[in-house]
Scaffold this motif. Structure first.
Motif, PDB file in Angstrom:
ATOM      1  N   THR A 323       0.832  -1.210   0.000  1.00 25.32           N
ATOM      2  CA  THR A 323       0.000   0.000   0.000  1.00 25.32           C
ATOM      3  C   THR A 323       0.864   1.255   0.000  1.00 25.32           C
ATOM      4  O   THR A 323       0.572   2.231  -0.696  1.00 25.32           O
ATOM      5  CB  THR A 323      -0.936   0.003   1.218  1.00 25.32           C
ATOM      6  OG1 THR A 323      -1.753  -1.171   1.190  1.00 25.32           O
ATOM      7  CG2 THR A 323      -1.832   1.226   1.212  1.00 25.32           C
ATOM      8  N   GLY A 327       0.878   3.904  -2.997  1.00 26.42           N
ATOM      9  CA  GLY A 327       0.476   5.267  -2.639  1.00 26.42           C
ATOM     10  C   GLY A 327       1.520   6.296  -3.003  1.00 26.42           C
ATOM     11  O   GLY A 327       1.189   7.401  -3.450  1.00 26.42           O
ATOM     12  N   GLU A 462     -13.429  17.507  -2.884  1.00 22.14           N
ATOM     13  CA  GLU A 462     -12.411  17.110  -1.914  1.00 22.14           C
ATOM     14  C   GLU A 462     -12.525  17.916  -0.632  1.00 22.14           C
ATOM     15  O   GLU A 462     -12.322  17.406   0.465  1.00 22.14           O
ATOM     16  CB  GLU A 462     -11.024  17.299  -2.539  1.00 22.14           C
ATOM     17  CG  GLU A 462      -9.913  16.718  -1.690  1.00 22.14           C
ATOM     18  CD  GLU A 462      -8.609  16.586  -2.457  1.00 22.14           C
ATOM     19  OE1 GLU A 462      -7.568  16.650  -1.801  1.00 22.14           O
ATOM     20  OE2 GLU A 462      -8.651  16.426  -3.685  1.00 22.14           O
ATOM     21  N   ILE A 490     -11.404  -1.991   3.578  1.00 22.69           N
ATOM     22  CA  ILE A 490     -11.270  -0.653   3.000  1.00 22.69           C
ATOM     23  C   ILE A 490     -12.573   0.129   3.142  1.00 22.69           C
ATOM     24  O   ILE A 490     -12.822   1.073   2.395  1.00 22.69           O
ATOM     25  CB  ILE A 490     -10.849  -0.716   1.512  1.00 22.69           C
ATOM     26  CG1 ILE A 490     -11.899  -1.461   0.675  1.00 22.69           C
ATOM     27  CG2 ILE A 490      -9.482  -1.349   1.349  1.00 22.69           C
ATOM     28  CD1 ILE A 490     -11.680  -1.302  -0.834  1.00 22.69           C
ATOM     29  N   ASP A 492     -13.554   2.274   5.340  1.00 20.63           N
ATOM     30  CA  ASP A 492     -13.375   3.695   5.647  1.00 20.63           C
ATOM     31  C   ASP A 492     -13.062   4.503   4.397  1.00 20.63           C
ATOM     32  O   ASP A 492     -13.578   5.615   4.213  1.00 20.63           O
ATOM     33  CB  ASP A 492     -12.253   3.872   6.680  1.00 20.63           C
ATOM     34  CG  ASP A 492     -12.638   3.344   8.052  1.00 20.63           C
ATOM     35  OD1 ASP A 492     -13.848   3.136   8.285  1.00 20.63           O
ATOM     36  OD2 ASP A 492     -11.728   3.124   8.879  1.00 20.63           O
ATOM     37  N   GLU A 493     -12.191   3.961   3.531  1.00 20.55           N
ATOM     38  CA  GLU A 493     -11.865   4.661   2.289  1.00 20.55           C
ATOM     39  C   GLU A 493     -13.091   4.785   1.385  1.00 20.55           C
ATOM     40  O   GLU A 493     -13.326   5.828   0.767  1.00 20.55           O
ATOM     41  CB  GLU A 493     -10.740   3.937   1.543  1.00 20.55           C
ATOM     42  CG  GLU A 493      -9.374   4.014   2.229  1.00 20.55           C
ATOM     43  CD  GLU A 493      -9.151   2.857   3.185  1.00 20.55           C
ATOM     44  OE1 GLU A 493     -10.150   2.339   3.747  1.00 20.55           O
ATOM     45  OE2 GLU A 493      -7.987   2.470   3.366  1.00 20.55           O
ATOM     46  N   GLU A 496     -15.455   7.544   2.551  1.00 20.71           N
ATOM     47  CA  GLU A 496     -15.025   8.892   2.172  1.00 20.71           C
ATOM     48  C   GLU A 496     -15.503   9.250   0.778  1.00 20.71           C
ATOM     49  O   GLU A 496     -15.656  10.434   0.449  1.00 20.71           O
ATOM     50  CB  GLU A 496     -13.507   8.993   2.252  1.00 20.71           C
ATOM     51  CG  GLU A 496     -12.960   8.940   3.670  1.00 20.71           C
ATOM     52  CD  GLU A 496     -11.445   8.992   3.705  1.00 20.71           C
ATOM     53  OE1 GLU A 496     -10.838   9.131   2.617  1.00 20.71           O
ATOM     54  OE2 GLU A 496     -10.873   8.898   4.795  1.00 20.71           O
ATOM     55  N   ALA A 539      -5.115  -2.598  -4.708  1.00 17.11           N
ATOM     56  CA  ALA A 539      -5.882  -1.397  -4.389  1.00 17.11           C
ATOM     57  C   ALA A 539      -6.872  -1.167  -5.524  1.00 17.11           C
ATOM     58  O   ALA A 539      -6.779  -1.792  -6.581  1.00 17.11           O
ATOM     59  CB  ALA A 539      -4.966  -0.190  -4.222  1.00 17.11           C
ATOM     60  N   ASP A 541      -9.165   2.031  -7.606  1.00 17.02           N
ATOM     61  CA  ASP A 541      -9.614   3.401  -7.845  1.00 17.02           C
ATOM     62  C   ASP A 541     -10.932   3.403  -8.608  1.00 17.02           C
ATOM     63  O   ASP A 541     -11.317   4.402  -9.198  1.00 17.02           O
ATOM     64  CB  ASP A 541      -8.559   4.176  -8.653  1.00 17.02           C
ATOM     65  CG  ASP A 541      -7.275   4.345  -7.865  1.00 17.02           C
ATOM     66  OD1 ASP A 541      -7.324   5.010  -6.817  1.00 17.02           O
ATOM     67  OD2 ASP A 541      -6.243   3.811  -8.294  1.00 17.02           O
ATOM     68  N   ARG A 544     -13.548   5.952  -7.302  1.00 18.21           N
ATOM     69  CA  ARG A 544     -13.034   7.289  -7.551  1.00 18.21           C
ATOM     70  C   ARG A 544     -13.160   7.641  -9.031  1.00 18.21           C
ATOM     71  O   ARG A 544     -13.547   8.763  -9.383  1.00 18.21           O
ATOM     72  CB  ARG A 544     -11.570   7.354  -7.125  1.00 18.21           C
ATOM     73  CG  ARG A 544     -10.839   8.641  -7.432  1.00 18.21           C
ATOM     74  CD  ARG A 544     -11.129   9.700  -6.398  1.00 18.21           C
ATOM     75  NE  ARG A 544     -12.144  10.638  -6.827  1.00 18.21           N
ATOM     76  CZ  ARG A 544     -12.598  11.633  -6.086  1.00 18.21           C
ATOM     77  NH1 ARG A 544     -12.151  11.780  -4.842  1.00 18.21           N
ATOM     78  NH2 ARG A 544     -13.517  12.463  -6.530  1.00 18.21           N
TER      79      ARG A 544
END
Length: 610
Positions: A323, A327, A462, A490, A492-493, A496, A539, A541, A544
């Motif tokens: 990670t 990142g 954001e 994941i 919590d991510e 968001e 991971a 995206d 997103r």
């Protein structure tokens, strides 16, 4: 009936050394390029400052690698041809690896499938030579030579002729060898490399000088081409004991395939799904579909943080904290691209210029003359002359003249000294023509404004978070328990980003809230896509990207449309906004928002300059 089991009980026996080496060769040496990689890496580990590679018939007939490294003594040569004999590690700690090679398999594997000769001399000692043919090792004998080592491999796979059937064409194998040498040359700028194919030098990179970043830049310009460096941004970031350096190209300097992506871990070229996925994520909302970024990135860390002993070919690695590695790559790329501001690649302007074709000279055309004068009139004289020649603008012409007197630049900039110049006209109700000190700038007003609105929407999202909306009936997604645990890890991510998930007993999870901006959401499909990303890259995206796609669509509908007339003040305000906004050099779909034509090139088009 089991077709794999014979009628009699099989007997377990120990394979002989030659057979074991041939089996190992199947993993280590897949083709001539693999052999070149192993031999060049050995030369680098020996401290070589110059490595010369020569091949014939794509490497099938001959591979010769010569270096000026530390060399070997006559007593060491037989040991070098023994399996699992190496000078790189002592065997105490397989994570403390600071060299390319360490398994001790390459030389005995090559000797098992070809005709191998090694000639070597240490500084101040006598030279020696040893040969091995299809696994049969001869005794060392004295030989002349300079300090260093020359390894010559002839008739690759002659001892395993079945492997020859899987070889590609001579040209393809030659290209694969060249690509291998280029990748290694990009990792070692202080070492000189040459490659000759069938007696003709096809690649040369002399050793660079100076500090590391400058040496890497010079080496990449030589290997990747000057265009790459001219259109790349430097990357330099650090996090959690990991350091990332290198160069990443602007989004408008993209490629149709992932052929210009080179990733290194502690100087070792790798093909790692985690890192390539992070590279894609870093360019996620700035590339058109089907386009691939160009980048050369070097990730360095304590050897204890990465395991390179995953596969005999050593092209795969495993990070202790994947990670953190991912990142760092994503954040460094996004930060670098944002800092690039409104830059677009110079190749866009070059391609535009190439599209202009001067009128071909006919049979009765006058001889070409060079109208370049020995002096250039002043800027005031040029403007006065143009004012007298300029047509009177009318509503019907579709041409909106923007006198410079109406332009009020920000700060101390004069109109044409601003990076994107001063707006002079709008043509076809979509393209802004701006004049800069050294050329002409053409801006696609809709594409440019679309990026500006998109970046504002992302900044707002954001700052304020992604609004979520509770589902009237939570959607239950049945998953294997291991997959459910991965999604919940994941949670919590995801929250968001507006996606709220909870455990629902067993392997099921409940999707209770979804991002409000996603009108229609197939939660089950999204969860499974995220799981696929987690399995492949560690991971995801995916969510997103979907949110960004909605913001992009909103930006498209909220931006200045093609066909709208703009005043001089509006056009100049757009140019100044572009100069202040990150990533404004390309629209949301990865296309360039502006093109610059240098004045010298325009003059050359019209024969005013040779």
């Amino acid at each position: 009936m089991n077709n794999h089991a014979p009628n009699i009980r099989p007997v377990i026996r120990q394979l002989d050394e030659t057979t074991a080496n041939r089996i190992a060769a199947g993993e280590v040496v897949e083709r001539p390029a693999s052999a070149v990689k192993e031999l060049v890496e050995n030369a680098l580990d020996a401290g070589a400052t110059r490595i010369d590679i020569a091949i014939e018939e794509g490497g099938k007939r001959l591979i010769r690698v010569s270096d000026d490294g530390c060399g070997m003594t006559a007593d060491e040569l037989p040991l070098a041809l023994s399996r699992h004999a190496t000078s790189k590690i002592d065997g105490d700690d397989l994570l403390a690896i600071n060299s390319f090679g360490f398994r001790g398999e390459a030389l005995p594997s090559l000797g098992a499938v070809g005709r191998l000769t090694i000639t070597s001399r240490v500084d101040g000692g006598d030279g020696a030579e040893i040969s091995v043919t299809a696994g049969r090792i001869a005794s060392p004998r004295p030989a002349a030579g300079n300090r260093g080592t020359v390894v010559e491999l002839r008739d690759l796979f002659f001892a395993t002729p079945a492997r020859l059937k899987f070889m590609r064409s001579e040209r393809a194998e030659t290209q694969a060898v060249a690509e291998t040498v280029r990748r290694l040359a990009m990792a070692e700028p202080y070492t000189g490399f040459t490659l000759s194919a069938d007696g003709k030098e096809t690649f040369r990179a002399d050793a660079e000088q100076g500090e590391l970043f400058g040496a890497l830049q010079a080496r990449l310009a030589r290997v990747m081409g000057r265009d790459f460096i001219d259109n790349a941004i430097p990357i330099d970031a650090e996090r959690d004991g990991l350091t990332l350096t290198g160069f990443a190209a602007l989004p408008t300097y993209s490629r149709g395939a992932a052929v210009a992506q080179h990733l290194y871990v502690n100087g070792r070229p790798v093909r790692d799904k985690l890192l390539t996925g992070a590279l894609r994520a870093g360019y996620m909302d700035v590339l058109a579909s089907g386009r691939h970024p160009a980048a050369v990135l070097y990730l360095t860390c304590d050897p204890q943080l990465v395991d390179v002993n995953v596969h005999p070919a050593k092209a795969e690695v495993r990070f202790r904290d994947p990670t953190a590695a991912r990142g760092l790559v994503v954040s460094a790329l996004r930060h670098g691209l944002a800092n690039a501001g409104h830059r677009a690649s110079s190749t866009v302007g070059d391609a535009t210029l190439a599209a202009f074709q001067p009128e071909p000279a006919g049979l009765n055309a006058a001889p070409r003359r060079n109208y370049q004068m020995d002096y250039r009139p002043s800027g005031g004289a040029i403007r006065a002359s143009l004012d007298l020649q300029a047509p009177t603008p009318t509503q019907e012409t579709g041409f909106s003249e923007a006198p410079s007197a109406r332009f009020e630049p920000a700060g101390d900039d004069t109109p044409t000294t601003a990076p994107l110049g001063a707006a002079r006209a709008q043509i076809h109700e979509n393209y802004i023509i701006a004049q800069s000190d050294d050329g002409l700038v053409i801006v696609d007003q809709h594409a440019a404004h679309e990026r500006l609105v998109y970046e504002r929407l992302k900044a707002q999202a954001e700052a304020n978070g992604i609004a979520s909306q509770a589902l009237l009936i939570p959607e239950i997604v049945e998953l294997p328990e291991a997959d459910a645990a991965r999604i919940l890890s994941i949670a919590d991510e995801l929250a968001e980003l507006g996606l709220v998930v909870e455990a629902f007993g067993g392997g099921a999870i409940a999707v209770r809230e979804a991002p409000a901006m996603l009108a229609k959401l197939n939660a089950q499909a999204l969860i499974r896509d995220i799981l696929d990303d987690l399995s492949d890259q560690g991971a995801s995206d995916r969510l997103r990207a979907r949110i960004d796609a909605v913001l992009s669509s909103m930006a498209c509908h909220g931006s200045v449309r093609s066909g709208r007339r703009m005043s001089a003040e509006e056009m100049n305000a757009l140019l100044r906004d572009m100069e202040r906004t990150p990533k404004s050099g390309q629209c949301n779909h990865g296309r360039p928002t502006w093109v610059k034509l240098r004045l010298a090139d325009i003059e050359r088009l019209f024969g005013r300059k040779e």
